[in-house]
Design an enzyme around this catalytic site. Structure first.
Site, mmCIF file in Angstrom:
data_model
loop_
_atom_site.group_PDB
_atom_site.id
_atom_site.type_symbol
_atom_site.label_atom_id
_atom_site.label_comp_id
_atom_site.label_asym_id
_atom_site.label_seq_id
_atom_site.Cartn_x
_atom_site.Cartn_y
_atom_site.Cartn_z
ATOM 1 N N CYS A 162 3.826 8.633 3.045
ATOM 2 C CA CYS A 162 2.701 7.699 3.193
ATOM 3 C C CYS A 162 3.124 6.253 3.440
ATOM 4 C CB CYS A 162 1.811 7.767 1.962
ATOM 5 S SG CYS A 162 1.380 9.443 1.490
ATOM 6 N N HIS A 294 -2.955 0.371 -1.350
ATOM 7 C CA HIS A 294 -2.684 1.763 -0.991
ATOM 8 C C HIS A 294 -3.909 2.596 -1.363
ATOM 9 C CE1 HIS A 294 -0.259 5.054 0.317
ATOM 10 N NE2 HIS A 294 -0.306 5.661 -0.855
ATOM 11 N N LYS A 326 -9.123 3.262 2.889
ATOM 12 C CA LYS A 326 -9.051 4.723 2.908
ATOM 13 C C LYS A 326 -10.397 5.330 2.534
ATOM 14 C CE LYS A 326 -4.113 5.398 1.899
ATOM 15 N NZ LYS A 326 -3.662 3.987 1.834
ATOM 16 N N PHE A 390 4.928 9.397 -1.691
ATOM 17 C CA PHE A 390 5.616 10.444 -2.434
ATOM 18 C C PHE A 390 7.119 10.279 -2.213
ATOM 19 C CE2 PHE A 390 2.072 13.913 -2.498
ATOM 20 C CZ PHE A 390 1.419 13.213 -3.491
#
Length: 402
Positions: A162, A294, A326, A390
């Site tokens: 990501c 994020h 997002k 991740f």
């Protein structure tokens, strides 16, 4: 140390097929997340995503190109064409040799991979198309961009889950700042919205079945998206000399590794990246007005990110605005930081802060101003864009007005 500015931007994502359409949707707080449409979606537990709807690749690319371009490459080229057109650059002679492309993606040609696994393992076919490998390889989009625009300098792909786009843009920034290059095409793309791509993410149990609600107390997971964001980064004096329109200046960049857990985020790792980007750009924390978070909508990410921001900014955290787009376009995985950079440019140029939509209940562990549900007019001079991946890989960009 050279100064680095952005002179072109392009995108295609669930909110729009261009930068103006995307920014309009962000200003309106529009949601691009809807029911997924592809083969065997009824076999999935998760059936929503930020899918690019109404896209007809055959209207943009010919048959020979479609044999070579996975969906993520198609998205990249569409966005790159918009960005280069806005920049006004043509790459030839010395500029061609001092310009390149660095793009981020996590899955690369996952749609092609999914289709061919089906053909071989499910349908029993013994042959696949001869261009399967060049179509699915992660560097395909970067290579096709370099060929289309005659970019003969450094060109490669970054794959850091990501954080891929932010890492890619950070590398492009460093190349220009160091004097290695005069211009770089950079950003990222992703197209994981196929049966195998969504099924794999289902296994992690971090996906929501209804809506992405970053920072809201009742958030229950992330939503995948797809698309691309591509930018022209250019050395400042080069851009000024040709009278280019400057969208923003890239001031600083930092990347850190948590070295802790493969999926759980670390407050310390995130905080070091945020502080590092400001230090790299010579930015005082009181100068920062907005952070594009994020903000995935998972319980762990959102509270960890808010804690990291609170640690870095101290009392100034109360004056910050921080939102997650997002909630509107979904999580584009390797392409997410690139599309989210558009919200940062909008904040600097237009004085409009994109909202966090879907926000319903305050969370004491996310007690920052997350610009809930409605865009806000505000004058800001410096913004940050966070990406935490991740594997514990963190990448933060700092931008300012010129």
């Amino acid at each position: 140390m050279k100064r680095v500015v952005i002179t072109g931007a392009g995108t295609i994502n669930a909110l729009g097929s261009s930068v103006p359409a995307t920014l309009e949707a962000m200003r309106e707080g529009r949601c691009g997340i809807s029911e997924l449409e592809f083969r065997d979606v009824d076999r999935l537990a998760i059936t929503i995503g930020g899918q690019v709807k109404g896209f007809e690749p055959e209207r943009v690319f010919n048959r020979q190109q479609l044999a070579l371009y996975d969906r993520f490459t198609q998205f990249t080229l569409i966005a790159a064409r918009e960005a280069v057109a806005q920049s006004g650059l043509t790459f030839h002679d010395a500029l061609s040799e001092r310009s390149g492309v660095v793009l981020g993606t996590s899955g690369g040609g996952l749609t092609t991979q999914d289709e061919n696994y089906r053909a071989v393992y499910e349908e029993g076919k013994n042959r696949v198309h001869p261009f399967v490998v060049p179509k699915l390889m992660n560097n395909a989009a970067a290579s096709h961009v370099s060929m289309e625009f005659n970019l003969r300098g450094p060109s490669f792909t970054v794959a850091t889950a990501c954080a891929s786009s932010n890492h890619a843009m950070g590398q492009a920034f460093h190349m220009i700042r160091s004097g290695m290059c005069d211009a770089m095409i950079t950003g990222g793309s992703e197209s994981m919205l196929c049966f195998g791509g969504v099924k794999a993410w289902e296994g992690l149990r971090v996906m929501t079945k209804d809506a992405c609600r970053p920072f809201s107390a009742n958030r229950n997971g992330m939503v995948q998206g797809e698309g691309a964001g591509v930018f022209v980064f250019e050395e400042y004096t080069h851009a000024k000399a040709r009278g280019a329109e400057i969208l923003a200046e890239v001031r600083g960049f930092a990347m850190t590794s948590d070295a802790a857990d493969i999926v759980m985020p670390s407050k310390q790792g995130a905080a070091r990246a945020i502080a590092g980007a400001m230090r790299d750009g010579g930015i005082d924390r009181a100068e920062v007005g907005y952070i594009n978070a994020h903000g995935t909508g998972t319980a762990a990410n959102d509270k960890t990110e808010c804690a990291a921001v609170a640690d870095v900014f101290g009392p100034h955290a109360d004056a910050l605005m921080m939102s997650s787009t997002k909630s509107m376009h979904g999580h584009l995985i390797g392409g997410t930081g690139a599309v989210e950079l558009l919200a940062c440019i909008m904040a600097l140029r237009d004085g409009v802060i994109a909202p966090t939509i879907g926000y319903q209940e305050p969370d004491p562990e996310c007690a920052l101003d997350v610009v809930p549900n409605e865009a806000r007019e505000a004058s800001v001079d410096v913004v940050l864009s966070n990406a935490f991946a991740f594997g514990g890989l963190n990448a933060v960009l700092a931008l300012s007005r010129v």
